[in-house]
Design an enzyme around this catalytic site. Structure first.
Site: not given
Ligand SMILES: Cc1cc2nc3c(=O)[nH]c(=O)nc-3n(C[C@H](O)[C@H](O)[C@H](O)COP(=O)(O)OP(=O)(O)OC[C@H]3O[C@@H](n4cnc5c(N)ncnc54)[C@H](O)[C@@H]3O)c2cc1C
Lengths: 401, 371
Positions: A119, A121-122, A154, A237, A375, A377
């Site tokens: 996937q 996306y991120s 992943s 998901e 997440s 949140e």
């Molecule tokens: C083990 C693992 C596997 C993953 N696999 C994939 C994958 O296969 N493909 C893929 O595309 N992504 C994947 N991800 C990524 C995952 O989807 C992102 O980590 C997630 O969407 C959070 O984005 P970020 O890491 O940029 O954190 P951020 O978005 O920067 O968040 C940081 C903190 O801010 C908080 N926050 C952000 N926005 C808000 C809001 N509006 N209100 C309150 N709090 C907020 C969050 O809750 C978090 O605590 C994976 C992540 C992990 C940990």
């Protein structure tokens, strides 16, 4: 209200249990080929792609049957199938939004794990705020050219294909200019760099796309329909099944109880310590409630109900529980619980991911669930806004529009 | 498998909600605070007419023969209304009589309870307030075989002051026994033991050579019976707390939508919205816990005892969190007597301590799953 399993479900469980007892590999699966082979065995037995319609190679089973299989696999400690992302939601997304040609080309090989999916996306600067993603796809007339970077992907290192969200229109508001493609990962323009996780393993990666090629035929839905499509995907998901997970937790719980009986502190077994007992009692209560709540959701799904935004409650509930559970386990076990390698005095446990490890591995893994696929949140925002109908927050990007 | 209510169960829930919304408004609850009985006779009679008092009693005694799931549905709605009425103590006593009573005892009490002409309660607790009744009951019964004298102290007996009969566990020569006690018998001193909950009443009973002639259940062997009644009480209390918690959540969410500060509804602040989301999670999990346990009791499933303890332990914690966060969401108004929130907050608090608190049930769970 009737929480008995139907006679058909009981019979199905029996049959599944017997099949697993006879077929589960006796040794750890080490190579990707071994895991693919096990996956195929599961598929041919009807235990992978269970909810997919038959016409696409699925089994047209009920959510209850799927839950039973996951439950039985957890119980016996069977290695999970691979291609979970593909089968869990990329395939279903293609089934809903894809062309006949795409369905023909991709679905069967996805089911049999002949092709592994990831996937895309991120991005480094687009996580929770996924719609701010910057990876670009430009139409060259013949095909699209993709440039940008993805992260936390992943299965990246083993993937043959990826479902990609990228920007195709810069002139419209951010949610409106996103398109969804299927991207061939095995091409010169795609470079995958594994990232090491806190567990020490490298199960996710960065993906760099430099003039990578996306075929026009591999556009899913219409141009700029990507955000809408991603919403279906995220829904799948989050609706993911929690019953098998709960069974894994239950197995860990009983391993914890076993350890608390074996380990002594101050000359007496930990299990005789009232503080330890209180903690164990609390965790069992929470664990059981996760199971009951899982059954409640499952019985709704089985009747054809769609939980919609309420699936956020389920996801929030079990991922936060998992963290509390392993925190408690490590508190009880002390340094024993922090060992990363199972040894003579310490047995292996099942982590929620289905990967074997120790309590320490499971503890570390438990940090992932409240981050990925929305997440905690973000889930609370969704529950607040879409389930409880609370007013939306004031956000800079909303004002800008 | 079906976790949702059947259409009959849903109908029961809807009609209970409608009835209580109309007849048990906060104003009624408040009007009973200074009432010596603390309950409404008219309401009790109406509940009898609605079939609530006989809901779980056998049909041959004027009941409907329904189970703990239906009972929990009613108790949830009653908790949501903070209904001041001796419903739970009465049906628990009735359950004990239905389970262990002689045909004469059943005939004497069950139809009277179903029609609303008799109220009953059980004096579970002795001075040390332990719910491990088999070991903790210190009240003594001397005599035999058909006349005993009870002496001891019973604490926090719910609604004893309006009861027509009190079931009193006491230790006789043969072991733990259960006695029918007429509250007007000489030697009983009853004094109110008010708690913060305005929807409940409790009494202290001092028993001094109280003469009794009737036992319920096998002499010296009512430990199992009492435990099973306590477990029903635990699930019933969980249902009541669930209702109170849902009421508090609803009030908090409604308030967060309309109360404005800093130029916007407070519900748009994440600190408030996330609290509400967590409260909803706890309420939904409490629903699953309560009704799973209620069903397990009805079905006598293998895990019914664990499930009852799980429900009481979990919902007690959850309701505490939800009701107190609701006050926080309201700010100053939530701390006033005039605002209704405290009715439900206090009601849940009272139920949290009854039929075994969280610590008690967590220990029971560990005994069963870990030995
Ligand atoms: C083990 C693992 C596997 C993953 N696999 C994939 C994958 O296969 N493909 C893929 O595309 N992504 C994947 N991800 C990524 C995952 O989807 C992102 O980590 C997630 O969407 C959070 O984005 P970020 O890491 O940029 O954190 P951020 O978005 O920067 O968040 C940081 C903190 O801010 C908080 N926050 C952000 N926005 C808000 C809001 N509006 N209100 C309150 N709090 C907020 C969050 O809750 C978090 O605590 C994976 C992540 C992990 C940990």
């Amino acid at each position: 209200m009737d929480l008995n399993y139907s006679p058909e479900d009981v019979a199905f469980r029996e049959k599944t249990r017997r099949w697993l007892e006879e077929n589960v590999p006796r040794q750890d699966l080490k190579t990707l080929d071994e895991r693919k082979a096990w996956h195929r065995t599961l598929y041919e037995a009807g235990y992978v792609g269970m909810l997919w319609p038959k016409e696409y190679g699925g089994w047209g089973a009920t959510p209850m049957q799927q839950a039973i299989v996951q439950d039985e696999m957890a119980r016996i400690g069977a290695p999970p199938p691979i291609n979970g992302l593909g089968i869990g939601f990329i395939g279903p997304t293609i089934i809903v939004h894809g062309t006949d040609q795409q369905k023909q080309r991709y679905l069967r090989k996805m089911l049999t794990a002949e092709e592994i999916w990831c996937q895309l996306y991120s991005e480094p600067n687009a996580g929770s705020d996924l719609a701010s993603l910057k990876t670009r796809a430009e139409d060259t007339g013949d095909h699209f050219v993709v440039n940008g970077q993805k992260i936390w992907t992943s299965s990246g290192p083993i993937a043959d294909w990826g479902i990609l969200l990228c920007r195709t229109d810069l002139k419209v508001p951010k949610h409106k200019g996103i398109s969804c493609f299927l991207l061939n990962m095995r091409q010169p323009g795609v470079e995958v760099r594994p990232l090491k996780q806190i567990t020490g393993l490298s199960l996710f990666s960065e993906v760099f796309m430099t003039n990578a090629r996306a075929e026009k035929d591999d556009l899913i839905g219409r141009l700029s329909q990507g955000w809408e499509i991603a919403q279906t995907t995220l829904g799948y998901e989050r609706g993911a099944n929690s019953l098998g997970r709960v069974t894994r937790y239950a197995i860990s719980y009983h391993q914890l109880v076993h350890a608390a009986k074996e380990l002594k502190r101050g000359g007496r077994p930990l299990i005789d310590d009232p503080v330890v007992r209180a903690r164990l009692g609390k965790m069992y209560a929470e664990l059981e409630v996760q199971r009951y709540a899982g059954l409640r959701v499952l019985s709704g799904l089985n009747k054809g109900e769609t939980p919609g935004a309420a699936s956020s409650i389920t996801k929030l509930s079990y991922t936060e529980f998992e963290k509390r559970f392993y925190e408690t386990a490590l508190e009880i076990l002390g340094p024993w619980g922090q060992q990363m390698v199972a040894g003579e005095d310490f047995e292996e446990v099942d982590t929620s991911s289905g990967e074997p490890g120790t309590f320490a591995t499971a503890f570390l893994w438990s940090r992932a669930g409240t981050i990925y696929s929305g997440s905690s949140e973000v889930q609370k925002n969704i529950i607040g806004e879409r389930v409880l109908g609370l007013p939306k927050e004031v956000r800079a990007d909303r004002i800008a529009r | 498998m079906d976790f949702s209510f059947s259409s009959d169960q849903q109908l029961l829930k809807n009609s209970a909600r409608a009835f209580l919304d109309e007849h048990v408004k906060p104003a009624l609850v408040r009007s009973l605070i200074d009432d010596p009985r603390g309950e409404s006779e008219a309401l009790w009679k109406e509940m009898a007419q609605l079939g609530w008092l006989g809901l779980s009693l056998p049909e041959e005694h004027g009941g409907s023969g329904l189970g703990m799931v239906e009972t929990a549905i009613l108790l949830e709605e009653m908790g949501r209304a903070a209904l001041p009425a001796p419903y739970l103590p009465t049906i628990l006593a009735a359950r004990a009589i239905a389970e262990a009573g002689t045909p004469e005892q059943q005939q004497r009490w069950l139809p009277a309870i179903a029609t609303g002409s008799a109220r009953a309660t059980i004096a579970f607790l002795d001075n040390d307030l332990s719910w491990d009744l088999s070991t903790a009951t210190a009240t003594r019964a001397v005599g035999a075989p058909d006349r005993w004298r009870l002496s001891g102290a019973k604490r926090f007996v719910p609604w004893a002051h309006v009861a027509d009969v009190i079931l009193v566990p006491a230790r006789s020569q043969k072991g733990l026994s259960l006695f029918f006690v007429d509250p007007s018998t000489a030697g009983i001193t009853m004094s109110p033991a008010p708690l913060m909950d305005v929807a409940g009443r409790w009494s202290t009973l001092a028993l001094d050579q109280v003469s009794v002639t009737e036992m319920l259940g096998p002499s010296g062997q009512v430990g199992a019976l009492l435990n099973s009644v306590v477990l029903c009480g635990a699930v019933g209390a969980a249902a009541g707390m669930l209702g109170a918690a849902r009421r508090c959540l609803d009030m908090a969410v409604s308030y967060a939508k309309v109360r404005e500060q800093f130029g916007q509804p407070i519900g748009s602040f994440q600190a408030i919205r996330h609290k509400c989301a967590e409260m909803l999670l706890e309420v939904e999990n409490s629903h699953a816990a309560t009704y799973y346990a209620a069903w397990a009791l009805d079905a006598k499933s293998e895990d019914h005892a664990v499930a009852a303890s799980v429900a009481k332990a979990y919902v007690g914690d959850a309701a505490r969190k939800v009701c107190s966060e609701a006050i926080q969401v309201h700010g100053g108004i939530g701390f006033t007597w005039e605002y209704d929130l405290h009715l439900y907050f206090k009601h849940a608090k009272a139920l949290e301590a009854m039929y075994g608190d969280g610590d008690h049930h967590r220990e029971l769970i560990v005994r069963q799953v870990a030995g």
